[in-house]
Write a protein that holds these residues in place. Structure first.
Motif, PDB file in Angstrom:
ATOM      1  N   ALA A  40     -15.326   6.950   2.066  1.00 27.84           N
ATOM      2  CA  ALA A  40     -16.265   7.998   1.659  1.00 27.84           C
ATOM      3  C   ALA A  40     -16.216   9.185   2.617  1.00 27.84           C
ATOM      4  CB  ALA A  40     -17.684   7.447   1.587  1.00 27.84           C
ATOM      5  N   ARG A  41     -15.995   8.932   3.906  1.00 28.26           N
ATOM      6  CA  ARG A  41     -15.942  10.015   4.868  1.00 28.26           C
ATOM      7  C   ARG A  41     -14.616  10.774   4.804  1.00 28.26           C
ATOM      8  NH1 ARG A  41     -18.767   9.726   9.900  1.00 28.26           N
ATOM      9  NH2 ARG A  41     -17.945  11.816  10.108  1.00 28.26           N
ATOM     10  N   LEU A  42     -13.530  10.085   4.450  1.00 26.00           N
ATOM     11  CA  LEU A  42     -12.220  10.705   4.461  1.00 26.00           C
ATOM     12  C   LEU A  42     -11.839  11.396   3.171  1.00 26.00           C
ATOM     13  CD1 LEU A  42     -10.161   8.059   6.418  1.00 26.00           C
ATOM     14  CD2 LEU A  42     -10.977  10.244   7.210  1.00 26.00           C
ATOM     15  N   ILE A  43     -12.289  10.874   2.033  1.00 25.27           N
ATOM     16  CA  ILE A  43     -11.947  11.454   0.751  1.00 25.27           C
ATOM     17  C   ILE A  43     -13.118  12.290   0.268  1.00 25.27           C
ATOM     18  CG2 ILE A  43     -11.257  10.969  -1.622  1.00 25.27           C
ATOM     19  CD1 ILE A  43     -10.173   8.275  -0.585  1.00 25.27           C
ATOM     20  N   PRO A  44     -12.938  13.599   0.290  1.00 26.12           N
ATOM     21  CA  PRO A  44     -14.064  14.472  -0.116  1.00 26.12           C
ATOM     22  C   PRO A  44     -14.390  14.290  -1.594  1.00 26.12           C
ATOM     23  CG  PRO A  44     -12.081  15.760   0.248  1.00 26.12           C
ATOM     24  CD  PRO A  44     -11.750  14.350   0.638  1.00 26.12           C
TER      25      PRO A  44
ATOM     26  N   GLN B  96     -16.382   7.402  15.538  1.00 24.00           N
ATOM     27  CA  GLN B  96     -17.786   7.662  15.243  1.00 24.00           C
ATOM     28  C   GLN B  96     -18.400   6.501  14.475  1.00 24.00           C
ATOM     29  OE1 GLN B  96     -17.548  11.330  13.089  1.00 24.00           O
ATOM     30  NE2 GLN B  96     -17.747  12.592  14.919  1.00 24.00           N
ATOM     31  N   MET B  97     -17.610   5.869  13.634  1.00 23.60           N
ATOM     32  CA  MET B  97     -18.145   4.831  12.752  1.00 23.60           C
ATOM     33  C   MET B  97     -17.866   3.419  13.264  1.00 23.60           C
ATOM     34  SD  MET B  97     -17.224   6.544   9.074  1.00 23.60           S
ATOM     35  CE  MET B  97     -16.195   5.201   8.741  1.00 23.60           C
ATOM     36  N   TYR B  98     -17.234   3.296  14.420  1.00 20.47           N
ATOM     37  CA  TYR B  98     -16.839   1.985  14.907  1.00 20.47           C
ATOM     38  C   TYR B  98     -18.007   0.998  14.927  1.00 20.47           C
ATOM     39  CZ  TYR B  98     -14.752  -1.655  17.690  1.00 20.47           C
ATOM     40  OH  TYR B  98     -14.278  -2.867  18.118  1.00 20.47           O
TER      41      TYR B  98
ATOM     42  N   GLY C 122     -17.828  -0.569   6.973  1.00 17.66           N
ATOM     43  CA  GLY C 122     -16.542  -1.097   6.567  1.00 17.66           C
ATOM     44  C   GLY C 122     -15.661  -0.025   5.970  1.00 17.66           C
ATOM     45  N   VAL C 123     -14.728  -0.484   5.201  1.00 18.83           N
ATOM     46  CA  VAL C 123     -13.730   0.387   4.600  1.00 18.83           C
ATOM     47  C   VAL C 123     -14.360   1.382   3.629  1.00 18.83           C
ATOM     48  CG1 VAL C 123     -11.660   0.388   3.160  1.00 18.83           C
ATOM     49  CG2 VAL C 123     -11.964  -1.371   4.893  1.00 18.83           C
ATOM     50  N   GLU C 124     -15.397   0.962   2.925  1.00 14.50           N
ATOM     51  CA  GLU C 124     -16.000   1.853   1.923  1.00 14.50           C
ATOM     52  C   GLU C 124     -16.580   3.120   2.558  1.00 14.50           C
ATOM     53  OE1 GLU C 124     -15.748   1.726  -1.346  1.00 14.50           O
ATOM     54  OE2 GLU C 124     -14.441   0.023  -0.931  1.00 14.50           O
ATOM     55  N   LEU C 125     -17.267   2.989   3.696  1.00 13.00           N
ATOM     56  CA  LEU C 125     -17.816   4.176   4.347  1.00 13.00           C
ATOM     57  C   LEU C 125     -16.688   5.053   4.907  1.00 13.00           C
ATOM     58  CD1 LEU C 125     -20.195   5.890   5.156  1.00 13.00           C
ATOM     59  CD2 LEU C 125     -20.446   4.496   7.202  1.00 13.00           C
ATOM     60  N   LEU C 126     -15.668   4.415   5.462  1.00 11.89           N
ATOM     61  CA  LEU C 126     -14.529   5.173   5.954  1.00 11.89           C
ATOM     62  C   LEU C 126     -13.887   5.957   4.806  1.00 11.89           C
ATOM     63  CD1 LEU C 126     -12.648   5.868   8.304  1.00 11.89           C
ATOM     64  CD2 LEU C 126     -11.308   3.844   7.739  1.00 11.89           C
TER      65      LEU C 126
END
Length: 153
Positions: free
Chosen positions: A146-150, A134-136, A140-144
């Protein structure tokens, strides 16, 4: 609109999906389709019976803790009986499936007799890959992260 399942063409994908759904879980329309496929193709009834048997092997309750899980000949012997039936059908797709199982028989036997499953792990891997797709190219890593760690409460 055609409502009679014998009057319309059923996709191979739908027919294959209906092989694995138990009768009580079928909708009325899907039950009609299964019945029509059984009448129109005797091999479908054989495949459905085999798939329900294989599903039952995998879905049965694992041995109780403290019992000899590795020494469960009933389920392993049932698996081997199922595989012999699959070989004897003469249906190429079922025979191919059985030969793939035979290629990794130790893992298949373990799946039948062991109480563990890697399903939850696979679910998390699938979730991670979906989020990544979805984010491809968008972040970068920061948004990933933020999406993975609630957020903690």
């Amino acid at each position: 609109m055609l409502t009679d399942p014998t009057q319309r063409q059923i996709s191979p994908h739908i027919a294959a999906t209906l092989l694995t759904i138990p009768r009580p879980d079928l909708t009325a329309g899907n039950a009609q389709i299964v019945d029509a496929l059984k009448v129109g193709c005797p091999g479908y009834a054989v495949m459905r019976s085999l798939m329900m048997g294989f599903r039952a092997l995998l879905k049965q309750s694992p041995p109780a803790p403290g019992t000899a899980a590795r020494q469960s000949p009933r389920t392993v012997s049932a698996l081997h009986r199922w595989m012999a039936c699959a070989r004897a059908t003469g249906i190429v797709l079922i025979q191919n499936f059985e030969s793939r199982l035979q290629g990794d028989i130790l893992a298949v036997e373990a799946a039948v007799i062991e109480p563990w499953s890697n399903g939850p792990v696979e679910g998390q891997v699938n979730r991670l890959k979906t989020i990544k797709r979805q984010m491809y190219g968008r972040a970068g890593v920061e948004l990933l992260r933020a999406r993975l760690i609630p957020l903690s409460p």
